[in-house]
Design a protein around this motif. Structure first.
Motif, PDB file in Angstrom:
ATOM      1  N   ALA A  94       0.832  -1.207   0.000  1.00  0.00           N
ATOM      2  CA  ALA A  94       0.000   0.000   0.000  1.00  0.00           C
ATOM      3  C   ALA A  94       0.867   1.258   0.000  1.00  0.00           C
ATOM      4  O   ALA A  94       0.579   2.229  -0.718  1.00  0.00           O
ATOM      5  CB  ALA A  94      -0.935  -0.002   1.202  1.00  0.00           C
ATOM      6  N   GLN A  95       1.940   1.249   0.765  1.00  0.00           N
ATOM      7  CA  GLN A  95       2.846   2.400   0.794  1.00  0.00           C
ATOM      8  C   GLN A  95       3.530   2.592  -0.548  1.00  0.00           C
ATOM      9  O   GLN A  95       3.705   3.717  -1.015  1.00  0.00           O
ATOM     10  CB  GLN A  95       3.879   2.237   1.907  1.00  0.00           C
ATOM     11  CG  GLN A  95       3.288   2.380   3.285  1.00  0.00           C
ATOM     12  CD  GLN A  95       4.253   2.022   4.395  1.00  0.00           C
ATOM     13  OE1 GLN A  95       5.137   1.185   4.222  1.00  0.00           O
ATOM     14  NE2 GLN A  95       4.077   2.643   5.550  1.00  0.00           N
ATOM     15  N   ARG A  96       3.901   1.493  -1.198  1.00  0.00           N
ATOM     16  CA  ARG A  96       4.524   1.575  -2.517  1.00  0.00           C
ATOM     17  C   ARG A  96       3.549   2.170  -3.536  1.00  0.00           C
ATOM     18  O   ARG A  96       3.897   3.059  -4.308  1.00  0.00           O
ATOM     19  CB  ARG A  96       4.977   0.193  -2.986  1.00  0.00           C
ATOM     20  CG  ARG A  96       5.761   0.236  -4.302  1.00  0.00           C
ATOM     21  CD  ARG A  96       5.914  -1.129  -4.929  1.00  0.00           C
ATOM     22  NE  ARG A  96       4.663  -1.760  -5.290  1.00  0.00           N
ATOM     23  CZ  ARG A  96       3.911  -1.425  -6.340  1.00  0.00           C
ATOM     24  NH1 ARG A  96       4.272  -0.445  -7.128  1.00  0.00           N
ATOM     25  NH2 ARG A  96       2.786  -2.066  -6.591  1.00  0.00           N
ATOM     26  N   ILE A  97       2.307   1.734  -3.492  1.00  0.00           N
ATOM     27  CA  ILE A  97       1.291   2.254  -4.412  1.00  0.00           C
ATOM     28  C   ILE A  97       1.038   3.730  -4.142  1.00  0.00           C
ATOM     29  O   ILE A  97       0.953   4.540  -5.077  1.00  0.00           O
ATOM     30  CB  ILE A  97      -0.006   1.434  -4.297  1.00  0.00           C
ATOM     31  CG1 ILE A  97       0.221   0.037  -4.874  1.00  0.00           C
ATOM     32  CG2 ILE A  97      -1.163   2.132  -5.007  1.00  0.00           C
ATOM     33  CD1 ILE A  97      -0.895  -0.947  -4.579  1.00  0.00           C
ATOM     34  N   ASN A  98       0.934   4.114  -2.865  1.00  0.00           N
ATOM     35  CA  ASN A  98       0.722   5.523  -2.519  1.00  0.00           C
ATOM     36  C   ASN A  98       1.860   6.392  -3.041  1.00  0.00           C
ATOM     37  O   ASN A  98       1.628   7.481  -3.580  1.00  0.00           O
ATOM     38  CB  ASN A  98       0.584   5.694  -1.007  1.00  0.00           C
ATOM     39  CG  ASN A  98      -0.774   5.282  -0.507  1.00  0.00           C
ATOM     40  OD1 ASN A  98      -1.726   5.180  -1.264  1.00  0.00           O
ATOM     41  ND2 ASN A  98      -0.863   5.017   0.788  1.00  0.00           N
ATOM     42  N   GLU A  99       3.085   5.935  -2.867  1.00  0.00           N
ATOM     43  CA  GLU A  99       4.238   6.695  -3.338  1.00  0.00           C
ATOM     44  C   GLU A  99       4.213   6.819  -4.863  1.00  0.00           C
ATOM     45  O   GLU A  99       4.496   7.882  -5.408  1.00  0.00           O
ATOM     46  CB  GLU A  99       5.538   6.042  -2.875  1.00  0.00           C
ATOM     47  CG  GLU A  99       6.780   6.806  -3.274  1.00  0.00           C
ATOM     48  CD  GLU A  99       6.825   8.228  -2.724  1.00  0.00           C
ATOM     49  OE1 GLU A  99       7.392   9.101  -3.417  1.00  0.00           O
ATOM     50  OE2 GLU A  99       6.297   8.487  -1.629  1.00  0.00           O
ATOM     51  N   GLU A 100       3.868   5.736  -5.530  1.00  0.00           N
ATOM     52  CA  GLU A 100       3.784   5.761  -6.991  1.00  0.00           C
ATOM     53  C   GLU A 100       2.716   6.752  -7.454  1.00  0.00           C
ATOM     54  O   GLU A 100       2.949   7.547  -8.374  1.00  0.00           O
ATOM     55  CB  GLU A 100       3.441   4.355  -7.492  1.00  0.00           C
ATOM     56  CG  GLU A 100       3.420   4.219  -8.990  1.00  0.00           C
ATOM     57  CD  GLU A 100       3.113   2.795  -9.393  1.00  0.00           C
ATOM     58  OE1 GLU A 100       2.089   2.593 -10.088  1.00  0.00           O
ATOM     59  OE2 GLU A 100       3.874   1.886  -9.012  1.00  0.00           O
ATOM     60  N   LEU A 101       1.565   6.756  -6.815  1.00  0.00           N
ATOM     61  CA  LEU A 101       0.495   7.689  -7.173  1.00  0.00           C
ATOM     62  C   LEU A 101       0.893   9.125  -6.850  1.00  0.00           C
ATOM     63  O   LEU A 101       0.604  10.046  -7.613  1.00  0.00           O
ATOM     64  CB  LEU A 101      -0.796   7.309  -6.447  1.00  0.00           C
ATOM     65  CG  LEU A 101      -1.431   5.993  -6.890  1.00  0.00           C
ATOM     66  CD1 LEU A 101      -2.590   5.628  -5.978  1.00  0.00           C
ATOM     67  CD2 LEU A 101      -1.874   6.059  -8.340  1.00  0.00           C
ATOM     68  N   ARG A 102       1.562   9.315  -5.728  1.00  0.00           N
ATOM     69  CA  ARG A 102       2.023  10.647  -5.342  1.00  0.00           C
ATOM     70  C   ARG A 102       3.026  11.180  -6.363  1.00  0.00           C
ATOM     71  O   ARG A 102       2.976  12.342  -6.761  1.00  0.00           O
ATOM     72  CB  ARG A 102       2.645  10.587  -3.949  1.00  0.00           C
ATOM     73  CG  ARG A 102       2.771  11.913  -3.265  1.00  0.00           C
ATOM     74  CD  ARG A 102       3.254  11.788  -1.824  1.00  0.00           C
ATOM     75  NE  ARG A 102       2.332  11.013  -1.010  1.00  0.00           N
ATOM     76  CZ  ARG A 102       2.656   9.898  -0.359  1.00  0.00           C
ATOM     77  NH1 ARG A 102       3.876   9.432  -0.377  1.00  0.00           N
ATOM     78  NH2 ARG A 102       1.759   9.239   0.353  1.00  0.00           N
ATOM     79  N   THR A 103       3.936  10.318  -6.804  1.00  0.00           N
ATOM     80  CA  THR A 103       4.951  10.712  -7.778  1.00  0.00           C
ATOM     81  C   THR A 103       4.294  11.084  -9.111  1.00  0.00           C
ATOM     82  O   THR A 103       4.687  12.068  -9.752  1.00  0.00           O
ATOM     83  CB  THR A 103       5.967   9.572  -7.995  1.00  0.00           C
ATOM     84  OG1 THR A 103       6.546   9.271  -6.720  1.00  0.00           O
ATOM     85  CG2 THR A 103       7.042   9.965  -8.965  1.00  0.00           C
TER      86      THR A 103
END
Length: 111
Positions: A94-103
Motif C-alpha cells: 500500500a505504501q509503494r502504491i501511494n508513493e507511486e500515485l504521489r509521484t
C-alpha cells in the motif's frame, strides 16, 4: 530502483525460483521442516512441488519464513506471526502504491 537488465533472468537471479528443498531451507533458516510445514498450513508460504511431490522454496519465500521465525523466536504464536507478516506485506505494498500515485500526481500539480 535500478534499471532492469536487458538480459533474460536466469534461475540464479530469480527470487521466485524454487531452488531449495525443505531440508536445505530449514537448515538455512536454522529451523525444522515442521516449522516450514506450519507456515504452509497457515498459508503464509505455499512452496512449489517438484515432479516427485517434494516441497521447493524460493529465496523470496525464505525471507518471509525468516521474518516469521523472528516473531516466533520473540514469543509470538505461529498463527499470529503469519498474520503479522501478511499485514506487514500488505502495508508495504500500500505504501509503494501511494508513493507511486504521489509521484505521478506531482507534475500535474506543479503545472
Amino acid at each position: 530502483m535500478p534499471p532492469r537488465s536487458t538480459r533474460p533472468v536466469d534461475s540464479l537471479d530469480d527470487d521466485d525460483y524454487p531452488a531449495y528443498t525443505m531440508g536445505r531451507a530449514a537448515a538455512l533458516l536454522g529451523t525444522t521442516p515442521a516449522f516450514l510445514r506450519s507456515l504452509g498450513e497457515h498459508r503464509l508460504i505455499v512452496p512449489l512441488r517438484s515432479e516427485g511431490g517434494h516441497r521447493r522454496y524460493s529465496r523470496y519465500q525464505l525471507r518471509i519464513a525468516a521474518r516469521a521465525r523472528e516473531l516466533v523466536d520473540a514469543g509470538t504464536p505461529v498463527q499470529a506471526a503469519c498474520r503479522i507478516v501478511i499485514l506487514e506485506d500488505q502495508l508495504e505494498e500500500a505504501q509503494r502504491i501511494n508513493e507511486e500515485l504521489r509521484t505521478r500526481a506531482e507534475p500535474e500539480t506543479s503545472a
